[in-house]
Write a protein that holds these residues in place. Structure first.
Motif, PDB file in Angstrom:
ATOM      1  N   TYR A 132       0.812  -1.049   0.091  1.00  0.00           N
ATOM      2  CA  TYR A 132      -0.032  -0.105   0.011  1.00  0.00           C
ATOM      3  C   TYR A 132       0.826   1.200   0.122  1.00  0.00           C
ATOM      4  O   TYR A 132       1.645   1.392   0.776  1.00  0.00           O
ATOM      5  CB  TYR A 132      -1.002   0.158   1.322  1.00  0.00           C
ATOM      6  N   LYS A 133       0.647   2.087  -0.990  1.00  0.00           N
ATOM      7  CA  LYS A 133       1.608   3.376  -1.258  1.00  0.00           C
ATOM      8  C   LYS A 133       0.734   4.555  -1.007  1.00  0.00           C
ATOM      9  O   LYS A 133       0.980   5.641  -1.483  1.00  0.00           O
ATOM     10  CB  LYS A 133       2.131   3.394  -2.235  1.00  0.00           C
ATOM     11  N   GLY A 134      -0.708   4.466  -0.532  1.00  0.00           N
ATOM     12  CA  GLY A 134      -1.477   5.760  -0.443  1.00  0.00           C
ATOM     13  C   GLY A 134      -2.552   5.653  -1.589  1.00  0.00           C
ATOM     14  O   GLY A 134      -2.505   4.909  -2.459  1.00  0.00           O
ATOM     15  N   LEU A 135      -3.266   6.645  -1.797  1.00  0.00           N
ATOM     16  CA  LEU A 135      -4.283   7.174  -2.531  1.00  0.00           C
ATOM     17  C   LEU A 135      -3.801   8.032  -3.653  1.00  0.00           C
ATOM     18  O   LEU A 135      -3.166   8.992  -3.425  1.00  0.00           O
ATOM     19  CB  LEU A 135      -5.463   7.587  -1.976  1.00  0.00           C
ATOM     20  N   LYS A 136      -4.199   7.884  -4.907  1.00  0.00           N
ATOM     21  CA  LYS A 136      -3.806   8.834  -5.959  1.00  0.00           C
ATOM     22  C   LYS A 136      -5.032   8.808  -6.922  1.00  0.00           C
ATOM     23  O   LYS A 136      -5.954   7.776  -6.768  1.00  0.00           O
ATOM     24  CB  LYS A 136      -2.656   8.714  -6.706  1.00  0.00           C
ATOM     25  N   PRO A 137      -5.336   9.739  -7.876  1.00  0.00           N
ATOM     26  CA  PRO A 137      -6.275   9.516  -8.753  1.00  0.00           C
ATOM     27  C   PRO A 137      -5.995   8.513  -9.668  1.00  0.00           C
ATOM     28  O   PRO A 137      -5.015   8.109  -9.881  1.00  0.00           O
ATOM     29  CB  PRO A 137      -6.007  10.913  -9.739  1.00  0.00           C
ATOM     30  N   ILE A 138      -7.250   7.860 -10.032  1.00  0.00           N
ATOM     31  CA  ILE A 138      -7.130   6.871 -11.155  1.00  0.00           C
ATOM     32  C   ILE A 138      -7.023   7.310 -12.441  1.00  0.00           C
ATOM     33  O   ILE A 138      -7.960   8.077 -13.121  1.00  0.00           O
ATOM     34  CB  ILE A 138      -8.610   6.132 -10.960  1.00  0.00           C
ATOM     35  N   ALA A 139      -6.111   6.718 -13.091  1.00  0.00           N
ATOM     36  CA  ALA A 139      -5.945   7.004 -14.596  1.00  0.00           C
ATOM     37  C   ALA A 139      -6.530   6.282 -15.415  1.00  0.00           C
ATOM     38  O   ALA A 139      -7.080   6.909 -16.600  1.00  0.00           O
ATOM     39  CB  ALA A 139      -4.319   6.981 -14.794  1.00  0.00           C
ATOM     40  N   THR A 140      -6.869   4.883 -15.379  1.00  0.00           N
ATOM     41  CA  THR A 140      -7.451   4.247 -16.169  1.00  0.00           C
ATOM     42  C   THR A 140      -8.329   3.284 -15.452  1.00  0.00           C
ATOM     43  O   THR A 140      -7.676   2.742 -14.229  1.00  0.00           O
ATOM     44  CB  THR A 140      -6.566   3.493 -17.223  1.00  0.00           C
ATOM     45  N   THR A 141      -9.304   2.609 -15.940  1.00  0.00           N
ATOM     46  CA  THR A 141     -10.187   1.668 -15.329  1.00  0.00           C
ATOM     47  C   THR A 141      -9.331   0.373 -15.273  1.00  0.00           C
ATOM     48  O   THR A 141      -9.726  -0.684 -14.293  1.00  0.00           O
ATOM     49  CB  THR A 141     -11.499   1.396 -15.919  1.00  0.00           C
ATOM     50  N   GLU A 142      -8.415  -0.098 -16.191  1.00  0.00           N
ATOM     51  CA  GLU A 142      -7.605  -1.113 -16.016  1.00  0.00           C
ATOM     52  C   GLU A 142      -5.898  -0.701 -15.900  1.00  0.00           C
ATOM     53  O   GLU A 142      -5.453  -0.255 -16.760  1.00  0.00           O
ATOM     54  CB  GLU A 142      -7.706  -1.814 -17.197  1.00  0.00           C
ATOM     55  N   GLN A 143      -5.509  -1.411 -14.701  1.00  0.00           N
ATOM     56  CA  GLN A 143      -4.183  -0.725 -14.604  1.00  0.00           C
ATOM     57  C   GLN A 143      -3.231  -1.788 -14.980  1.00  0.00           C
ATOM     58  O   GLN A 143      -1.732  -1.486 -15.274  1.00  0.00           O
ATOM     59  CB  GLN A 143      -4.002  -0.794 -13.041  1.00  0.00           C
TER      60      GLN A 143
END
Length: 151
Positions: A132-143
């Protein structure tokens, strides 16, 4: 509401008293109150064949348990789902035997630091830890596969 396909594959009780149930064969999560009252159901990857799409789930470690991590062993992915709506926010993984890939991703759990652990069944026979490295904005629905890191 149709009956459960596979005897309940997992059941997780959230801190707020809601019970989340994996119905693997019917590709859904159902939510109930402690007294058994049905709250809602959401389907995931409804076209998944064989063993279904909802194999296991666990909650994020924040006090509200804002997220559900859900294992899909047929499609070889882990979904990050917003618990309040059961909307898929993003997913990661793919089929294979390298780090970050899965071969029958089967069980999930988190530790006190928020790290996610995934076990594999069949001949995958391993445990992977995702830090776990924290939260960030989601760039794409499939990482995709989180390894190797993109440069």
């Amino acid at each position: 509401m149709k009956p459960f396909g596979n005897p309940v594959h997992c059941a997780r009780l959230a801190r707020d008293g809601l019970l989340y149930v994996c119905d693997r064969m019917n590709n859904r999560i159902q939510v109930f109150r402690k007294d058994g009252t049905f709250v809602k159901e959401v389907f995931f990857d409804k076209d998944t064949l064989r063993s279904g799409s909802v194999w296991d789930m666990t909650f994020s470690r924040d006090p509200e348990q804002k997220y559900v991590y859900m294992a899909n062993g047929v499609n070889e992915r882990i979904y990050i789902v917003l618990r309040s709506s059961l909307e898929v926010l993003t997913s990661f993984g793919d089929g294979g035997r390298q780090p970050g890939q899965f071969y029958g991703v089967h069980n999930l759990d988190t530790d006190s630091k928020g790290n996610l652990y995934a076990t594999e069944t069949y001949n995958g026979a391993r445990v992977q830890r995702f830090i776990y490295k924290g939260l960030k904005p989601i760039a794409t629905t499939e990482q995709g596969v989180p390894w190797p890191e993109r440069r």
